[in-house]
Design a protein around this motif. Structure first.
Motif, PDB file in Angstrom:
ATOM      1  N   PRO A  17       0.804  -1.232   0.000  1.00 28.13           N
ATOM      2  CA  PRO A  17       0.000   0.000   0.000  1.00 28.13           C
ATOM      3  C   PRO A  17       0.834   1.279   0.000  1.00 28.13           C
ATOM      4  N   LYS A  18       2.104   1.190   0.396  1.00 26.36           N
ATOM      5  CA  LYS A  18       2.973   2.371   0.404  1.00 26.36           C
ATOM      6  C   LYS A  18       3.630   2.603  -0.954  1.00 26.36           C
ATOM      7  N   TRP A  19       4.080   1.517  -1.597  1.00 27.89           N
ATOM      8  CA  TRP A  19       4.863   1.722  -2.808  1.00 27.89           C
ATOM      9  C   TRP A  19       4.082   1.529  -4.113  1.00 27.89           C
ATOM     10  N   LEU A  20       3.015   0.733  -4.102  1.00 25.14           N
ATOM     11  CA  LEU A  20       2.273   0.533  -5.346  1.00 25.14           C
ATOM     12  C   LEU A  20       1.618   1.822  -5.855  1.00 25.14           C
ATOM     13  N   PRO A  21       1.029   2.667  -4.991  1.00 18.33           N
ATOM     14  CA  PRO A  21       0.482   3.931  -5.499  1.00 18.33           C
ATOM     15  C   PRO A  21       1.546   4.810  -6.152  1.00 18.33           C
ATOM     16  N   LEU A  22       2.792   4.719  -5.667  1.00 20.29           N
ATOM     17  CA  LEU A  22       3.868   5.490  -6.292  1.00 20.29           C
ATOM     18  C   LEU A  22       4.136   4.984  -7.706  1.00 20.29           C
ATOM     19  N   ALA A  23       4.043   3.679  -7.888  1.00 28.58           N
ATOM     20  CA  ALA A  23       4.230   3.111  -9.226  1.00 28.58           C
ATOM     21  C   ALA A  23       3.096   3.520 -10.158  1.00 28.58           C
ATOM     22  N   GLU A  24       1.886   3.531  -9.628  1.00 30.07           N
ATOM     23  CA  GLU A  24       0.723   3.876 -10.446  1.00 30.07           C
ATOM     24  C   GLU A  24       0.719   5.352 -10.841  1.00 30.07           C
ATOM     25  N   LYS A  25       1.386   6.192 -10.046  1.00 28.43           N
ATOM     26  CA  LYS A  25       1.436   7.624 -10.323  1.00 28.43           C
ATOM     27  C   LYS A  25       2.800   8.063 -10.854  1.00 28.43           C
ATOM     28  N   ALA A  26       3.558   7.136 -11.397  1.00 27.08           N
ATOM     29  CA  ALA A  26       4.904   7.441 -11.870  1.00 27.08           C
ATOM     30  C   ALA A  26       4.879   8.536 -12.950  1.00 27.08           C
ATOM     31  N   THR A  27       5.839   9.420 -12.886  1.00 29.42           N
ATOM     32  CA  THR A  27       5.947  10.491 -13.880  1.00 29.42           C
ATOM     33  C   THR A  27       6.547   9.941 -15.165  1.00 29.42           C
ATOM     34  N   GLU A  28       6.464  10.732 -16.220  1.00 28.66           N
ATOM     35  CA  GLU A  28       7.057  10.317 -17.498  1.00 28.66           C
ATOM     36  C   GLU A  28       8.571  10.177 -17.354  1.00 28.66           C
ATOM     37  N   GLY A  29       9.168  11.051 -16.553  1.00 27.62           N
ATOM     38  CA  GLY A  29      10.600  10.962 -16.330  1.00 27.62           C
ATOM     39  C   GLY A  29      10.987   9.673 -15.624  1.00 27.62           C
ATOM     40  N   GLN A  30      10.200   9.299 -14.634  1.00 26.20           N
ATOM     41  CA  GLN A  30      10.465   8.038 -13.940  1.00 26.20           C
ATOM     42  C   GLN A  30      10.303   6.852 -14.882  1.00 26.20           C
ATOM     43  N   LYS A  31       9.234   6.843 -15.655  1.00 23.65           N
ATOM     44  CA  LYS A  31       9.013   5.740 -16.590  1.00 23.65           C
ATOM     45  C   LYS A  31      10.142   5.630 -17.603  1.00 23.65           C
ATOM     46  N   ALA A  32      10.693   6.776 -18.000  1.00 25.56           N
ATOM     47  CA  ALA A  32      11.810   6.759 -18.941  1.00 25.56           C
ATOM     48  C   ALA A  32      13.012   6.044 -18.330  1.00 25.56           C
ATOM     49  N   ARG A  33      13.233   6.252 -17.034  1.00 30.51           N
ATOM     50  CA  ARG A  33      14.348   5.568 -16.360  1.00 30.51           C
ATOM     51  C   ARG A  33      14.044   4.086 -16.184  1.00 30.51           C
ATOM     52  N   TRP A  34      12.765   3.747 -16.004  1.00 27.65           N
ATOM     53  CA  TRP A  34      12.384   2.356 -15.769  1.00 27.65           C
ATOM     54  C   TRP A  34      12.448   1.508 -17.035  1.00 27.65           C
ATOM     55  N   TYR A  35      12.261   2.139 -18.181  1.00 29.66           N
ATOM     56  CA  TYR A  35      12.150   1.390 -19.436  1.00 29.66           C
ATOM     57  C   TYR A  35      13.267   1.700 -20.422  1.00 29.66           C
ATOM     58  N   GLY A  36      14.284   2.452 -20.000  1.00 28.77           N
ATOM     59  CA  GLY A  36      15.398   2.778 -20.890  1.00 28.77           C
ATOM     60  C   GLY A  36      16.727   2.595 -20.198  1.00 28.77           C
ATOM     61  N   GLY A  37      17.747   2.273 -20.968  1.00 24.94           N
ATOM     62  CA  GLY A  37      19.074   2.096 -20.401  1.00 24.94           C
ATOM     63  C   GLY A  37      19.336   0.663 -19.975  1.00 24.94           C
ATOM     64  N   ALA A  38      20.449   0.489 -19.291  1.00 24.96           N
ATOM     65  CA  ALA A  38      20.831  -0.851 -18.826  1.00 24.96           C
ATOM     66  C   ALA A  38      19.776  -1.405 -17.882  1.00 24.96           C
ATOM     67  N   MET A  39      19.554  -2.722 -17.979  1.00 24.01           N
ATOM     68  CA  MET A  39      18.525  -3.358 -17.164  1.00 24.01           C
ATOM     69  C   MET A  39      18.765  -3.153 -15.671  1.00 24.01           C
ATOM     70  N   SER A  40      20.012  -3.288 -15.250  1.00 19.77           N
ATOM     71  CA  SER A  40      20.312  -3.131 -13.829  1.00 19.77           C
ATOM     72  C   SER A  40      20.018  -1.710 -13.362  1.00 19.77           C
ATOM     73  N   ALA A  41      20.311  -0.717 -14.213  1.00 18.94           N
ATOM     74  CA  ALA A  41      20.031   0.675 -13.860  1.00 18.94           C
ATOM     75  C   ALA A  41      18.527   0.915 -13.768  1.00 18.94           C
ATOM     76  N   ARG A  42      17.769   0.260 -14.628  1.00 17.67           N
ATOM     77  CA  ARG A  42      16.305   0.385 -14.584  1.00 17.67           C
ATOM     78  C   ARG A  42      15.768  -0.115 -13.236  1.00 17.67           C
ATOM     79  N   ARG A  43      16.271  -1.271 -12.819  1.00 17.91           N
ATOM     80  CA  ARG A  43      15.776  -1.845 -11.565  1.00 17.91           C
ATOM     81  C   ARG A  43      16.179  -0.996 -10.363  1.00 17.91           C
ATOM     82  N   ARG A  44      17.369  -0.443 -10.401  1.00 18.72           N
ATOM     83  CA  ARG A  44      17.789   0.439  -9.309  1.00 18.72           C
ATOM     84  C   ARG A  44      16.931   1.700  -9.271  1.00 18.72           C
TER      85      ARG A  44
END
Length: 226
Positions: A118-145
């Protein structure tokens, strides 16, 4: 002389007690089958849970059932096999944190992460475009971090005894990430999981069971039958 005999008797009694005491089944984890079989391998009943960390229903189930299932597992009568359903990069990131460290730490890691949903899932659902860009671009390990940082997942794991360096090392394990993804696909092919959470008892998948109130009667009936 009498004191010495009493001391020897006490030591003998303690030795006998420790020899017959059951292990802490909550820390006995077998990962050989691709999941996490927690508990007594000779348990009368084998419960399989198919869980997605990003599934709100899985979070609700954990809130209802985590403590109760621990009681069943600790008794040695039920072994619980927790299997990841990896749906997206966030799911994978949380699963990798749950698997960080020795297998014996998985049960508490898993519980801490799913109960904090309940603390972290709402943050994922409200992720900004900038955050999504980091999550889906670049090295896989960097995305997960980036996901772990943006969702404050590090804050959940530090009280579990981890430091940032150790967690980042786990998140950078591309071989582990591949294995978790492939196992999720293999489980789906084998079990044809239609929704999460889903459950199987002694290898038989239950239909229409997704809450503790629905699962518990099946579990108790199976225990009574055995």
């Amino acid at each position: 002389m009498k004191i010495a005999r009493l001391a020897l008797a006490a030591v003998a009694a303690l030795t006998a007690t420790s020899a017959t005491a059951e292990p802490n089944w909550l820390t006995v984890v077998d990962t050989a089958g691709g999941g996490h079989k927690i508990g007594n391998p000779a348990a009368k009943v084998k419960l399989t849970e198919f869980v997605s960390y990003t599934c709100p229903h899985c979070g609700h189930f954990a809130q209802e059932a985590s403590s109760a299932i621990e009681v069943y597992t600790a008794s040695g009568k039920v072994q619980v096999d927790v299997r990841h359903v990896v749906r997206d990069p966030v799911d994978l990131t949380v699963a990798m944190l749950a698997n960080c460290g020795p297998a014996a730490k998985f049960p508490r890691n898993h519980t801490a992460l799913i109960l904090a949903q309940p603390k972290w899932l709402p943050l994922a659902e409200k992720a900004t475009e900038g955050q999504k860009a980091r999550w889906y671009g670049g090295a896989m390990s960097a995305r997960r971090r980036a996901i772990a940082s943006d969702l404050h997942l590090y804050d959940i794991m530090v009280p579990r005894g981890y430091d940032r360096v150790t967690l980042d090392k786990c998140l950078s394990d591309d071989a582990r990430a591949k294995a978790l993804g492939e196992q999720s696909v293999a489980d789906d092919k084998k079990w044809n999981i239609q929704s999460t959470p889903s459950f199987a008892i002694d290898g038989a998948l239950l239909t229409g069971v997704y809450t503790w109130g629905l699962l518990r009667p099946f579990l108790d009936a199976r225990l009574s039958a055995t």
